[in-house]
Motif scaffolding. Structure first.
Motif, PDB file in Angstrom:
ATOM      1  N   UNK A 284       0.804  -1.266  -0.264  1.00 42.00           N
ATOM      2  CA  UNK A 284       0.142   0.020  -0.007  1.00 42.00           C
ATOM      3  C   UNK A 284       0.754   1.232  -0.099  1.00 42.00           C
ATOM      4  N   UNK A 285       2.126   1.131   0.338  1.00 38.53           N
ATOM      5  CA  UNK A 285       2.892   2.468   0.606  1.00 38.53           C
ATOM      6  C   UNK A 285       3.080   2.976  -1.148  1.00 38.53           C
ATOM      7  N   UNK A 286       3.115   4.278  -1.235  1.00 39.67           N
ATOM      8  CA  UNK A 286       3.320   4.799  -2.280  1.00 39.67           C
ATOM      9  C   UNK A 286       4.994   4.367  -2.770  1.00 39.67           C
ATOM     10  N   UNK A 287       4.925   3.813  -3.850  1.00 32.05           N
ATOM     11  CA  UNK A 287       6.411   3.367  -4.047  1.00 32.05           C
ATOM     12  C   UNK A 287       7.183   3.573  -5.409  1.00 32.05           C
ATOM     13  N   UNK A 288       6.262   4.033  -6.232  1.00 31.95           N
ATOM     14  CA  UNK A 288       6.615   4.066  -7.745  1.00 31.95           C
ATOM     15  C   UNK A 288       6.430   5.610  -8.116  1.00 31.95           C
TER      16      UNK A 288
ATOM     17  N   UNK B  81      -0.364   6.308 -13.301  1.00 33.27           N
ATOM     18  CA  UNK B  81      -0.540   5.185 -12.390  1.00 33.27           C
ATOM     19  C   UNK B  81      -0.502   5.399 -10.930  1.00 33.27           C
ATOM     20  N   UNK B  82      -1.422   4.496 -10.463  1.00 33.31           N
ATOM     21  CA  UNK B  82      -1.461   4.860  -8.899  1.00 33.31           C
ATOM     22  C   UNK B  82      -0.339   4.066  -8.509  1.00 33.31           C
ATOM     23  N   UNK B  83       0.428   4.800  -7.348  1.00 34.99           N
ATOM     24  CA  UNK B  83       1.515   4.113  -6.733  1.00 34.99           C
ATOM     25  C   UNK B  83       1.528   3.412  -5.772  1.00 34.99           C
TER      26      UNK B  83
ATOM     27  N   UNK C  16      -7.973  11.130  -5.465  1.00 40.57           N
ATOM     28  CA  UNK C  16      -7.475  11.079  -4.269  1.00 40.57           C
ATOM     29  C   UNK C  16      -7.798   9.777  -3.754  1.00 40.57           C
ATOM     30  N   UNK C  17      -6.682   8.999  -3.555  1.00 39.76           N
ATOM     31  CA  UNK C  17      -6.671   7.543  -3.200  1.00 39.76           C
ATOM     32  C   UNK C  17      -5.886   7.315  -1.727  1.00 39.76           C
ATOM     33  N   UNK C  18      -6.866   6.724  -0.865  1.00 44.55           N
ATOM     34  CA  UNK C  18      -6.441   6.451   0.545  1.00 44.55           C
ATOM     35  C   UNK C  18      -5.673   4.997   0.620  1.00 44.55           C
ATOM     36  N   UNK C  19      -4.384   5.039   0.839  1.00 41.82           N
ATOM     37  CA  UNK C  19      -3.894   3.726   0.888  1.00 41.82           C
ATOM     38  C   UNK C  19      -3.895   2.883   1.973  1.00 41.82           C
ATOM     39  N   UNK C  20      -4.479   3.581   3.202  1.00 39.50           N
ATOM     40  CA  UNK C  20      -4.411   3.102   4.493  1.00 39.50           C
ATOM     41  C   UNK C  20      -3.136   3.335   5.217  1.00 39.50           C
TER      42      UNK C  20
ATOM     43  N   UNK D  24     -11.320   0.028  -5.679  1.00 42.73           N
ATOM     44  CA  UNK D  24     -10.222  -0.489  -5.169  1.00 42.73           C
ATOM     45  C   UNK D  24      -9.151  -0.573  -6.478  1.00 42.73           C
ATOM     46  N   UNK D  25      -8.080  -0.018  -6.119  1.00 41.11           N
ATOM     47  CA  UNK D  25      -6.888  -0.073  -7.156  1.00 41.11           C
ATOM     48  C   UNK D  25      -5.664  -0.650  -6.633  1.00 41.11           C
ATOM     49  N   UNK D  26      -4.838  -1.317  -7.472  1.00 43.88           N
ATOM     50  CA  UNK D  26      -3.669  -1.909  -7.327  1.00 43.88           C
ATOM     51  C   UNK D  26      -2.345  -1.020  -7.611  1.00 43.88           C
ATOM     52  N   UNK D  27      -1.492  -1.077  -7.226  1.00 45.59           N
ATOM     53  CA  UNK D  27      -0.276  -0.312  -7.434  1.00 45.59           C
ATOM     54  C   UNK D  27       0.086  -0.624  -9.147  1.00 45.59           C
ATOM     55  N   UNK D  28       0.415   0.498  -9.946  1.00 44.20           N
ATOM     56  CA  UNK D  28       0.708   0.311 -11.237  1.00 44.20           C
ATOM     57  C   UNK D  28      -0.629   0.537 -12.209  1.00 44.20           C
TER      58      UNK D  28
END
Length: 322
Positions: free
Chosen positions: A168-172, A215-217, A236-240, A260-264
C-alpha cells in the motif's frame, strides 16, 4: 524482728514497754506497704523508660527489618524501571521505526496518580516518605508494564500487516519516467507561474503529453474522483496505514470513487485542467495528515544514482506548471 518501743517513767525511774494499738499497727503496715509499692512502681517505670518493654523491643526490631526491606524493594523497583525504560526506547526507536508507526506518547507512559487521595492513608505511617515513594514506583511500573504490553500487541499486529502495508505504501512514480526527463518541479518553495510570487509547492510536477497514462503508486481505494477547484480533474487515493496520494490536472479520469486500485493500475490520463500552464501531472503524498516530499517515495523505481539525479532535477525552480 519486730521493733520494741519503751517510754521513761519518772515516777518509777524505769522504762515501761509501749504496746501499740491495732489501729497504729495497721497504719504502720499500710504506710510501709505504700512506700514499698511506690518505690517498686517508680523503679519499674524507670526501667521501662531506659530499656523499654519486651514488646516495644520486638516492635523496634520488626520496624527496622521492615524499613530495610522497603529500601531493598525501592532499589529493585529503580532497577526494574531502568530496564523498562530501555524496552521503551527499543520499542520507539527500533520496532516502531521498522513498522513506520508513531512512538507511544510519553505522557501516557508516565502518567501518575498525583492530585488524588490514593496515597492519603500512607501519610501518617512511620517512615511515610519511604513507603509513599516505594508505592508510587510500584504504581508507575505497573502502569508502564501495562502500556508496554499493549504497545507490543500493536507491534505484533503491525508485523502481521507488514506485507499488506508494503503493497500500500506509495513506491513508484505516477507516470512512466525511467529516464527522468518528465521531472518538472519538486516539493518546496517555488515561484508561482501565474502570480510570480514565492509560494509553497505541495507536490511534484511531471511534464508529459496529454493522454499519457497515470499510474496509482500503491494499493488503495479511490476516495475522491472528479473536479476539485484549482486541481482540476483530480483523484485522491487512500492507501491505508496513514498514506494518501493525490493526482491533479488530469485530462481524463478512469478510476471511480469507491474503486479499489492496485499499484501500477492506470487511473487517469495527463492533462492541463484547473490552475495549470501546460500539460503535466501534479502529484502529492500525504502521511498521517501531513504533506510530505514525494521524492522519498519512489524506492521501487529508482536506484541510488537515479534517486540523486531525481532530487537534483526536482530542485529546478523554473518549471512549475501550477
Amino acid at each position: 524482728m519486730r521493733k520494741v518501743y519503751y517510754i521513761y517513767n519518772p515516777k518509777t525511774r524505769t522504762y515501761d514497754r509501749i504496746y501499740p494499738t491495732v489501729r497504729q499497727r495497721v497504719m504502720s503496715f499500710l504506710t510501709r506497704l505504700f512506700i514499698g509499692m511506690g518505690f517498686g512502681a517508680g523503679s519499674f517505670l524507670i526501667l521501662l523508660l531506659v530499656f523499654g518493654s519486651p514488646q516495644e523491643k520486638d516492635l523496634r526490631i520488626e520496624n527496622s527489618k521492615m524499613q530495610a526491606q522497603y529500601q531493598i524493594l525501592s532499589s529493585r523497583l529503580d532497577e526494574a524501571l531502568s530496564v523498562m525504560q530501555r524496552l521503551q526506547q527499543r520499542d520507539d526507536n527500533l520496532y516502531r521505526v521498522i513498522m513506520q508507526s508513531d512512538p507511544v506518547n510519553e505522557g501516557l507512559r508516565n502518567a501518575n496518580y498525583s492530585g488524588t487521595n490514593r496515597y492519603e492513608e500512607l501519610m501518617g505511617m512511620a517512615n511515610s516518605n519511604l513507603v509513599l515513594n516505594t508505592t508510587r514506583k510500584m504504581d508507575l511500573l505497573a502502569r508502564q508494564v501495562y502500556i508496554q504490553s499493549k504497545s507490543f500487541d500493536e507491534v505484533v499486529d503491525l508485523c502481521k500487516q507488514h506485507d499488506e502495508m508494503i503493497k500500500c505504501i506509495p513506491a513508484i512514480q505516477p507516470v512512466s519516467n525511467h529516464d527522468l526527463k518528465k521531472t518538472a518541479s519538486g516539493y518546496g518553495l517555488r515561484i508561482d507561474p501565474i502570480y510570480k510570487t514565492v509560494k509553497f509547492h505541495s507536490g511534484m510536477d511531471f511534464s508529459a503529453n496529454i493522454g499519457t497514462p497515470i499510474y496509482v503508486t500503491g494499493n488503495g481505494k479511490v476516495v475522491k474522483a472528479g473536479w476539485e477547484g484549482l486541481y482540476g480533474n483530480c483523484i485522491t487515493v487512500d492507501h491505508g496505514f496513514g498514506y494518501v496520494t493525490k493526482y491533479a490536472h488530469m485530462s481524463k479520469i478512469i478510476a471511480r470513487t469507491g474503486q479499489k486500485v492496485v499499484r501500477g493500475e492506470i487511473i487517469g490520463e495527463v492533462g492541463s485542467t484547473g490552475k495549470s500552464t501546460g500539460p503535466h501531472l501534479h502529484y502529492e503524498v500525504h502521511v498521517k495528515g501531513k504533506i510530505v516530499n514525494p521524492v522519498n517515495y519512489y524506492f521501487m523505481d529508482l536506484n541510488a544514482e537515479d534517486y540523486d539525479r531525481m532530487v537534483e532535477l526536482a530542485a529546478n525552480h523554473a518549471k512549475v506548471y501550477d
